[in-house]
Design an enzyme around this catalytic site. Structure first.
Site, short mmCIF file in Angstrom:
data_model
loop_
_atom_site.label_atom_id
_atom_site.label_comp_id
_atom_site.label_asym_id
_atom_site.label_seq_id
_atom_site.Cartn_x
_atom_site.Cartn_y
_atom_site.Cartn_z
N ASP A 79 0.81 -1.22 0.00
CA ASP A 79 0.00 0.00 0.00
C ASP A 79 0.84 1.27 0.00
OD1 ASP A 79 -2.36 -1.38 -0.06
OD2 ASP A 79 -2.79 -1.18 2.07
N ARG A 104 0.34 -1.41 7.66
CA ARG A 104 0.92 -0.23 7.02
C ARG A 104 1.87 0.53 7.93
NH1 ARG A 104 -2.92 3.36 3.37
NH2 ARG A 104 -0.84 3.82 2.58
N ARG A 149 -9.91 6.10 10.45
CA ARG A 149 -8.47 5.95 10.46
C ARG A 149 -7.76 6.93 11.40
NH1 ARG A 149 -6.39 2.93 6.16
NH2 ARG A 149 -7.90 1.32 5.62
N HIS A 178 -11.31 7.54 4.30
CA HIS A 178 -10.43 8.70 4.39
C HIS A 178 -11.18 9.92 3.88
CE1 HIS A 178 -6.42 6.27 4.26
NE2 HIS A 178 -6.64 6.73 5.48
N CYS A 279 -5.11 9.41 -3.61
CA CYS A 279 -4.40 8.49 -2.74
C CYS A 279 -2.96 8.28 -3.20
CB CYS A 279 -5.10 7.13 -2.69
SG CYS A 279 -6.64 7.13 -1.76
#
Length: 286
Positions: A79, A104, A149, A178, A279
């Site tokens: 990612d 992550r 998040r 997000h 992103c």
């Protein structure tokens, strides 16, 4: 007409501004775990296609006159291509990321090291946040997402680091985990005209947060769920050219009606990881 030619034809009300972006090549992209609703490890992914689509996006930015800097991808971090989550930069300061999921976590220090090596003063985060995924600069204000998040405590930390007003917005739809999947910043700086400079998906927000957006941005573009599910709002704008998901055709028409120049790109392979144009793109504000 080429992209460069179209940029040169900007209306008097919409002028492109040159930007600098950080990107990470998806050399190790795959989906082998699930931390958002878009990810399905049982479905095959095509790393070569992801690379091809990512390189096309990078070329669009370069064709528009923007500068693109690169961070080296790391094996085992599929990612890492979603560079927007690596931090938030403003005025030569980089606020580092502290990821919500263990899968992550190792990305945060890699991005922080890149910032330090490339002239940024790094403000090490102590609170959970996923960088520009949940922090969006709109004029002098930082819109800050929470709910999935980033911690609300990170909002206070960002306000202290940058000395800016931070407006908390609660996300309630897990597909739009997000803030940058639910809001598009259309004018990187406050437009002199005072016109709307964001687009958003109303249903992605709690009632209270939706009221905040309605009050602050009464003329914002309201995007449909049909366009948002292609991560159409996960876009990059230079104030005139808006790079969006090619399948977000309704949003494209809305942008044209407001005098913007939408440019559609296909990131369908990277969508399998839950990411789109924004992103993959972290703005560097030195």
């Amino acid at each position: 007409m080429t992209i460069t030619e179209s940029a040169a034809l900007a209306t008097p009300h919409r002028r492109p501004l040159r930007r600098t972006y950080l990107m990470c090549e998806p050399s190790h992209f795959t989906v082998d775990y699930r931390i958002n609703p878009w990810m399905h490890p049982s479905e095959p992914t095509d790393t070569a296609l992801a690379l091809e689509q990512w390189r096309s996006l990078r070329q669009v930015f370069l064709s528009l006159g923007h500068q693109v800097e690169l961070i080296e991808p790391a094996a085992g971090l599929p990612d890492m291509v979603y560079a927007a989550n690596g931090g938030f930069t403003l005025g030569g300061v980089a606020y580092s990321a502290r990821f919500a999921h263990a899968e992550r976590a190792d990305e945060g220090p890699l991005y922080a090291s890149w910032f330090a090596d490339n002239g940024f003063e790094v403000a090490d985060a102590t609170e959970i946040n996923e960088g520009e995924g949940d922090f969006l600069l709109v004029g002098d204000v930082i819109l800050a997402g929470h709910g999935f998040r980033s911690s609300t405590r990170s909002h206070d930390e960002v306000a202290q680091v940058f000395g800016r007003e931070v407006v908390a917005l609660e996300l309630v739809d897990p597909r739009f985990y997000h803030l940058d999947t639910a809001i598009a910043v259309l004018d990187p700086v406050t437009p002199a005209s005072g016109e709307a400079n964001i687009a958003y998906l109303p249903g992605a927000f709690s009632d209270a947060s939706r009221r905040i957006l309605e009050e602050r941005y009464p003329d914002a573009i309201l995007v449909s769920d049909e366009d948002a599910v292609w991560l159409g709002l996960n876009s990059i704008s230079d104030g005139y050219n808006v790079v969006i998901a090619s399948r977000a055709t309704g949003f494209e028409a809305q942008l044209r009606a407001r005098g913007y120049n939408p440019i559609g790109v296909d990131l369908s392979e990277l969508l399998k990881g839950g990411g789109g144009v924004k992103c993959c793109t972290l703005e560097l504000r030195r």
